[in-house]
Structure formats: structure tokens, C-alpha cells
Design a protein around this motif. Structure first.
Motif, PDB file in Angstrom:
ATOM      1  N   ILE A 133       0.835  -1.203   0.000  1.00 43.52           N
ATOM      2  CA  ILE A 133       0.000   0.000   0.000  1.00 43.52           C
ATOM      3  C   ILE A 133       0.867   1.249   0.000  1.00 43.52           C
ATOM      4  O   ILE A 133       0.638   2.197  -0.766  1.00 43.52           O
ATOM      5  CB  ILE A 133      -0.942   0.004   1.212  1.00 43.52           C
ATOM      6  N   ASP A 134       1.873   1.277   0.848  1.00 44.55           N
ATOM      7  CA  ASP A 134       2.750   2.447   0.928  1.00 44.55           C
ATOM      8  C   ASP A 134       3.465   2.680  -0.393  1.00 44.55           C
ATOM      9  O   ASP A 134       3.628   3.829  -0.831  1.00 44.55           O
ATOM     10  CB  ASP A 134       3.770   2.266   2.047  1.00 44.55           C
ATOM     11  N   MET A 135       3.878   1.608  -1.036  1.00 50.96           N
ATOM     12  CA  MET A 135       4.565   1.729  -2.325  1.00 50.96           C
ATOM     13  C   MET A 135       3.633   2.332  -3.374  1.00 50.96           C
ATOM     14  O   MET A 135       4.019   3.221  -4.146  1.00 50.96           O
ATOM     15  CB  MET A 135       5.057   0.361  -2.794  1.00 50.96           C
ATOM     16  N   LEU A 136       2.381   1.863  -3.403  1.00 48.29           N
ATOM     17  CA  LEU A 136       1.404   2.378  -4.360  1.00 48.29           C
ATOM     18  C   LEU A 136       1.087   3.855  -4.097  1.00 48.29           C
ATOM     19  O   LEU A 136       0.947   4.647  -5.025  1.00 48.29           O
ATOM     20  CB  LEU A 136       0.125   1.544  -4.297  1.00 48.29           C
ATOM     21  N   ILE A 137       0.982   4.214  -2.814  1.00 53.63           N
ATOM     22  CA  ILE A 137       0.701   5.608  -2.453  1.00 53.63           C
ATOM     23  C   ILE A 137       1.839   6.512  -2.893  1.00 53.63           C
ATOM     24  O   ILE A 137       1.620   7.580  -3.483  1.00 53.63           O
ATOM     25  CB  ILE A 137       0.462   5.739  -0.938  1.00 53.63           C
ATOM     26  N   HIS A 138       3.061   6.079  -2.631  1.00 50.41           N
ATOM     27  CA  HIS A 138       4.218   6.888  -3.011  1.00 50.41           C
ATOM     28  C   HIS A 138       4.320   7.028  -4.526  1.00 50.41           C
ATOM     29  O   HIS A 138       4.672   8.100  -5.038  1.00 50.41           O
ATOM     30  CB  HIS A 138       5.498   6.267  -2.449  1.00 50.41           C
ATOM     31  N   ALA A 139       3.991   5.955  -5.237  1.00 56.53           N
ATOM     32  CA  ALA A 139       4.054   6.013  -6.696  1.00 56.53           C
ATOM     33  C   ALA A 139       3.026   6.994  -7.249  1.00 56.53           C
ATOM     34  O   ALA A 139       3.319   7.789  -8.157  1.00 56.53           O
ATOM     35  CB  ALA A 139       3.825   4.620  -7.286  1.00 56.53           C
ATOM     36  N   LYS A 140       1.816   6.961  -6.698  1.00 55.79           N
ATOM     37  CA  LYS A 140       0.778   7.884  -7.171  1.00 55.79           C
ATOM     38  C   LYS A 140       1.109   9.316  -6.786  1.00 55.79           C
ATOM     39  O   LYS A 140       0.893  10.250  -7.568  1.00 55.79           O
ATOM     40  CB  LYS A 140      -0.583   7.487  -6.602  1.00 55.79           C
ATOM     41  N   ALA A 141       1.637   9.508  -5.580  1.00 54.45           N
ATOM     42  CA  ALA A 141       1.994  10.856  -5.135  1.00 54.45           C
ATOM     43  C   ALA A 141       3.081  11.452  -6.020  1.00 54.45           C
ATOM     44  O   ALA A 141       3.086  12.665  -6.272  1.00 54.45           O
ATOM     45  CB  ALA A 141       2.439  10.818  -3.682  1.00 54.45           C
ATOM     46  N   ALA A 142       3.983  10.619  -6.500  1.00 47.81           N
ATOM     47  CA  ALA A 142       5.058  11.106  -7.371  1.00 47.81           C
ATOM     48  C   ALA A 142       4.518  11.593  -8.707  1.00 47.81           C
ATOM     49  O   ALA A 142       5.094  12.479  -9.339  1.00 47.81           O
ATOM     50  CB  ALA A 142       6.089  10.005  -7.588  1.00 47.81           C
ATOM     51  N   ARG A 143       3.389  11.021  -9.147  1.00 48.81           N
ATOM     52  CA  ARG A 143       2.794  11.402 -10.443  1.00 48.81           C
ATOM     53  C   ARG A 143       1.763  12.506 -10.303  1.00 48.81           C
ATOM     54  O   ARG A 143       1.461  13.187 -11.277  1.00 48.81           O
ATOM     55  CB  ARG A 143       2.123  10.183 -11.102  1.00 48.81           C
ATOM     56  N   SER A 144       1.196  12.666  -9.114  1.00 49.22           N
ATOM     57  CA  SER A 144       0.093  13.604  -8.936  1.00 49.22           C
ATOM     58  C   SER A 144       0.365  14.561  -7.780  1.00 49.22           C
ATOM     59  O   SER A 144       0.234  14.180  -6.613  1.00 49.22           O
ATOM     60  CB  SER A 144      -1.213  12.838  -8.663  1.00 49.22           C
ATOM     61  N   PRO A 145       0.746  15.812  -8.077  1.00 52.25           N
ATOM     62  CA  PRO A 145       0.978  16.784  -6.999  1.00 52.25           C
ATOM     63  C   PRO A 145      -0.254  16.993  -6.125  1.00 52.25           C
ATOM     64  O   PRO A 145      -0.129  17.172  -4.916  1.00 52.25           O
ATOM     65  CB  PRO A 145       1.328  18.068  -7.760  1.00 52.25           C
ATOM     66  N   GLY A 146      -1.442  16.968  -6.723  1.00 54.61           N
ATOM     67  CA  GLY A 146      -2.658  17.164  -5.956  1.00 54.61           C
ATOM     68  C   GLY A 146      -2.889  16.046  -4.957  1.00 54.61           C
ATOM     69  O   GLY A 146      -3.295  16.292  -3.813  1.00 54.61           O
ATOM     70  N   PHE A 147      -2.633  14.809  -5.369  1.00 55.59           N
ATOM     71  CA  PHE A 147      -2.780  13.661  -4.481  1.00 55.59           C
ATOM     72  C   PHE A 147      -1.758  13.732  -3.355  1.00 55.59           C
ATOM     73  O   PHE A 147      -2.089  13.483  -2.184  1.00 55.59           O
ATOM     74  CB  PHE A 147      -2.606  12.368  -5.271  1.00 55.59           C
ATOM     75  N   ALA A 148      -0.520  14.100  -3.694  1.00 61.30           N
ATOM     76  CA  ALA A 148       0.538  14.208  -2.685  1.00 61.30           C
ATOM     77  C   ALA A 148       0.156  15.238  -1.634  1.00 61.30           C
ATOM     78  O   ALA A 148       0.335  15.009  -0.424  1.00 61.30           O
ATOM     79  CB  ALA A 148       1.858  14.586  -3.347  1.00 61.30           C
ATOM     80  N   TRP A 149      -0.383  16.376  -2.085  1.00 63.11           N
ATOM     81  CA  TRP A 149      -0.794  17.413  -1.139  1.00 63.11           C
ATOM     82  C   TRP A 149      -1.959  16.924  -0.278  1.00 63.11           C
ATOM     83  O   TRP A 149      -1.979  17.140   0.934  1.00 63.11           O
ATOM     84  CB  TRP A 149      -1.206  18.685  -1.886  1.00 63.11           C
ATOM     85  N   ALA A 150      -2.939  16.269  -0.892  1.00 63.44           N
ATOM     86  CA  ALA A 150      -4.146  15.845  -0.176  1.00 63.44           C
ATOM     87  C   ALA A 150      -3.820  14.868   0.954  1.00 63.44           C
ATOM     88  O   ALA A 150      -4.370  14.984   2.059  1.00 63.44           O
ATOM     89  CB  ALA A 150      -5.143  15.222  -1.144  1.00 63.44           C
ATOM     90  N   ILE A 151      -2.926  13.917   0.707  1.00 61.81           N
ATOM     91  CA  ILE A 151      -2.619  12.947   1.762  1.00 61.81           C
ATOM     92  C   ILE A 151      -1.810  13.604   2.883  1.00 61.81           C
ATOM     93  O   ILE A 151      -2.008  13.299   4.061  1.00 61.81           O
ATOM     94  CB  ILE A 151      -1.884  11.702   1.208  1.00 61.81           C
ATOM     95  N   SER A 152      -0.932  14.537   2.517  1.00 63.25           N
ATOM     96  CA  SER A 152      -0.147  15.234   3.535  1.00 63.25           C
ATOM     97  C   SER A 152      -1.037  16.139   4.376  1.00 63.25           C
ATOM     98  O   SER A 152      -0.983  16.121   5.619  1.00 63.25           O
ATOM     99  CB  SER A 152       0.952  16.057   2.864  1.00 63.25           C
ATOM    100  N   ASN A 153      -1.876  16.934   3.717  1.00 65.08           N
ATOM    101  CA  ASN A 153      -2.740  17.861   4.440  1.00 65.08           C
ATOM    102  C   ASN A 153      -3.791  17.110   5.259  1.00 65.08           C
ATOM    103  O   ASN A 153      -4.150  17.537   6.357  1.00 65.08           O
ATOM    104  CB  ASN A 153      -3.425  18.812   3.469  1.00 65.08           C
ATOM    105  N   GLY A 154      -4.264  15.993   4.727  1.00 71.13           N
ATOM    106  CA  GLY A 154      -5.252  15.205   5.449  1.00 71.13           C
ATOM    107  C   GLY A 154      -4.720  14.667   6.759  1.00 71.13           C
ATOM    108  O   GLY A 154      -5.396  14.748   7.801  1.00 71.13           O
ATOM    109  N   MET A 155      -3.507  14.132   6.735  1.00 72.98           N
ATOM    110  CA  MET A 155      -2.935  13.604   7.972  1.00 72.98           C
ATOM    111  C   MET A 155      -2.657  14.718   8.969  1.00 72.98           C
ATOM    112  O   MET A 155      -2.830  14.538  10.180  1.00 72.98           O
ATOM    113  CB  MET A 155      -1.653  12.819   7.654  1.00 72.98           C
TER     114      MET A 155
END
Length: 433
Positions: free
Chosen positions: A308-330
């Protein structure tokens, strides 16, 4: 003679070819309608531009700033906007005219606020940037002579919420008090540009506030969001009424995720005569689940957390919006993992709550909102079984209001909002002119 004719024909041919090429190029020279291909960077730029009508930005300053930004580069975004904020601050310091200086300081505030947006929550540049944006904001209000009262709202032992009250310049007792709250990533000061300035010009008093998970309440005290938003909202209203006479009507407005927060508060506090969802945000859990396959929870529960962590990191690397959303959410929800954030957000739904709302309701929605599915409008409308009235405004692309919170079309939704206020709560002759 033949050579002269050939030369003339060559000139004519060159002119014809030139005209054809010019026409073809002109046909391809079409406005783009976007600042970045990446939606998150485009949207945050549009968020700055949205504040031009309320003295929070200037068009050329924005366009010059983003020339130095590449989408996905949070540090580059920070540097570019910080540089613009510093430049505008220096301009304010050298400006003699009080009004021009105040407007420059408000723009600087907005540029500093924007600068830190994509930074990680623990980035050491965040507190410094936040301090600059807050200092610039209140200095700007003071220079402009805007009346305001800062209120510290008691909220548990040793804790407090932040509120700012903007009294009406005239006609206040005859109009409802507007109470305005933000959402998932807003700040108390930003709310001035969202509605306060225009509301002032219409003669309304406005009470703005930061609850848990927002602004300095989050940064300085570590208070994270609660789905029971009636608790902070009630505390804010109680603190306000302790030192101010009660208005004859009170209307609660929630921005972005405030489209959930405000109706939740209105459902449990009958002092609110009306509630506005700007935008609709009926079910935050359903929104979060769109980004997480159901299999993700199965994998985590069966010991495949590393996958799961690997998939999240891979998606975050491709999508700035996703990377921001998971960081801001936590950060704002106080969770330790993105899947925990999704789980917590399941509580943020108006299902089983909306039917408690008894006042007038205004629902605003963007037809192409990239956060909130448009079907949540119908879900909310259906749930409002006890509301005195329900009014819905959906904005399409042609209107300019199709984005989340109608960014870029502030005057559009303001027109509908103030018309609704007059229709439901009345107003004096001046307000109707």
C-alpha cells in the motif's frame, strides 16, 4: 521582360503564402483557459486570481509569478510566491498613500499564504511564511481603516479558537449577521477576500472564525478537525454574543469542506436562520473513497501494508494534488496514515443529520468540481426534509463558475448569494438599489 514577370510572380506567390501562413497561425492562436495542465497548480493559481476583486491580488503579479513555477515543484512554488510577496511588501513600505499601501499589504498577505500551500506540514519555512502573511494582513486592514475585532474563543482547558468580527458600516441592525467559516485548507484571514469585503459593501456585518484543523488553531495549538462541528461553531457564537447584542437573524456560510461543516453546525444549533454551502459537500467520506480502491484496505488488513505504501508513493510522485491531499489530510485530521484519513472522513457526512436543519438553505455547486461529485447536490436536497426552503445554484463552464467554490467567478456567486439573502431575510431600501 520574362525575368521581370517571373520576379513579380515570385513576389505575389510569397505574399499569398505569407497570408495563408499568417491566417493559419492566427487560427491556432486560441486562449488556453488554464494556468497549468496540472489541476492542483491551476486551481491554486486561480484561487489567488479569485481575490483580485477584493484587493487580494493583481493580475500581472500573478502571471509574472507563475512564469517561474513548474507544477509539482513545491519548493519552486514557495520561492516564486515568496519573492512576489517580498517585492510587494517592499513596495508597500515605500508607498505614501495609505490606501495603496493597505492594498499592497493585503496582496502580499495572499502571496505569502499561497507560497506555503504545497509545503509539507513539518517544513520549517511554514511558520515563518505564516507569520509574514498574518502580519501583512492586519497591517493592510489597519492602513485601509477597516474596522475589525479579534476574538479569542475559549475552547477547552487552555485552548482557544480564533475569530474576527467585521461590524457593518451602516444598516447592521436591519440585516442578518453573516457567520463565515472555511474548510479543509483555508485560513481565517483568507475569509476576508472570500466574502467579507463584498458583504461590507452591502451593509452586512460578518463574523469569521477558524475552528480545529484550520489556520493558527491547527498550527499553534495542534487542534485537529472534528466532525462534530457544532461544538466549535457554538463556542464561537456564544463568545460573540457574550459581548454583542444578538442579531435578529444569523446566516451561516461554509466554504469548501465548510459545505459539510456549516450544515452540520446548523443542524444542532437553531440560532442559525439560514445556511449556505459554498460548495456542496454532503459526504466527505465518499469523496475520499474515490481515490482509494477498496482492495487497499484488504491489503492493509492482511499484512500487505508495504505494498500500500509503495502504491501511495508512486501515485503521489505522479500527482501533486494527491501528494498534497494525503499530507494535508494527515496534518489537519491528526492521522498517521492516508488510509486512516479515509476511515476518519467516513464520519463527515450529512446523511442522518441534514433532516435536522429547519432554516433556509442555499446550495451552490460547480458542474465540473474536481473535488465534489455533482450528484452530492441531489443527495443533500433529498435529505433536507425539514428545511424551510432549499435553493440550488449550479454553475456550468460557460458561466465561469464550474470550478470548486466557483473560483474565478466570485462576483457570479456573490450576486446569487446576496439576492438570496434579500429574498429570504429582507433588507432596507439601500440594499435593494
Amino acid at each position: 521582360m520574362l525575368e521581370a514577370k517571373l520576379l513579380w510572380l515570385a513576389v505575389v506567390a510569397a505574399l499569398v503564402i505569407g497570408v495563408i501562413m499568417y491566417t493559419a497561425l492566427r487560427r491556432g492562436d486560441v486562449g488556453q483557459g488554464r494556468f497549468f495542465a496540472d489541476q492542483s497548480y491551476h486551481f491554486q493559481t486561480l484561487r489567488v486570481m479569485n481575490d483580485v476583486p477584493s484587493d487580494g491580488a493583481d493580475t500581472a503579479e500573478v502571471l509574472e509569478t507563475i512564469k517561474h513555477v513548474r507544477s509539482g515543484d513545491a519548493q519552486g512554488w514557495f520561492r516564486a510566491w515568496s519573492d512576489t510577496g517580498d517585492r510587494v511588501t517592499r513596495s508597500a513600505a515605500s508607498t505614501t498613500d495609505r490606501i495603496a499601501r493597505g492594498r499592497a499589504l493585503l496582496r502580499a498577505h495572499n502571496y505569502y499564504r499561497t507560497a506555503e500551500f504545497f509545503l509539507l506540514s513539518d517544513d520549517t519555512k511554514r511558520p515563518v511564511s505564516a507569520a509574514k502573511n498574518i502580519r501583512s494582513f492586519y497591517a493592510g486592514l489597519d492602513a485601509l481603516g477597516v474596522a475589525y475585532q479579534q476574538i479569542k474563543v475559549p475552547y477547552g482547558e487552555g485552548r482557544h479558537l480564533e475569530a474576527v468580527y467585521y461590524p457593518a458600516t451602516e444598516g447592521g441592525p436591519r440585516r442578518p449577521l453573516i457567520v463565515l467559516g472555511g474548510g479543509f485548507d483555508s485560513t481565517l484571514e483568507e475569509l476576508y477576500f472570500v466574502l467579507v469585503k463584498d458583504a461590507h459593501e452591502h451593509g452586512y456585518a460578518v463574523l469569521t472564525y477558524d475552528g480545529p484543523g484550520q489556520g493558527s488553531v491547527l498550527r499553534d495549538q495542534g487542534l485537529t478537525f472534528t466532525h462534530e462541528w457544532e461544538k466549535p461553531t457554538t463556542a464561537v457564537v456564544d463568545a460573540f454574543l457574550a459581548n454583542h447584542s444578538r442579531p435578529h437573524k444569523i446566516v451561516l456560510v461554509g466554504m469548501s469542506m465548510g459545505g459539510y461543516l456549516a450544515p452540520r453546525a446548523a443542524a444542532f444549533d437553531e440560532r442559525f436562520d439560514g445556511v449556505v454551502t459554498f460548495d456542496v459537500f454532503f459526504d466527505a467520506g465518499a469523496i475520499a473513497r474515490r481515490y482509494v480502491p477498496a482492495a487497499a484496505f484488504w491489503l492493509r488488513d492482511h499484512g500487505f501494508g508495504a505494498v500500500i505504501d509503495m502504491l501511495i508513493h508512486a501515485k503521489a510522485a505522479r500527482s501533486p494534488g494527491f501528494a498534497w491531499a494525503i499530507s494535508n489530510g494527515m496534518w489537519t485530521l491528526g492521522t498517521k496514515h492516508p488510509l486512516d484519513t479515509v476511515t476518519v472522513l467516513q464520519k463527515y457526512t450529512l446523511a442522518g443529520v441534514a433532516q435536522r436543519i429547519k432554516g433556509d438553505v442555499l446550495i451552490l455547486a460547480g458542474a465540473e468540481d474536481h473535488f465534489v461529485p455533482i450528484e452530492q447536490v441531489a443527495q443533500f436536497e433529498k435529505a433536507l426534509t425539514a428545511a424551510r426552503s432549499v435553493t440550488t445554484k449550479t454553475y456550468d463552464r460557460a458561466s465561469g463558475g464550474a470550478e470548486h467554490c466557483q473560483l474565478g467567478a466570485q462576483t457570479l456567486w456573490h450576486a446569487d448569494f446576496f439576492d438570496w439573502m434579500l429574498a429570504k431575510f429582507g433588507g432596507d431600501k439601500l440594499a435593494r438599489q
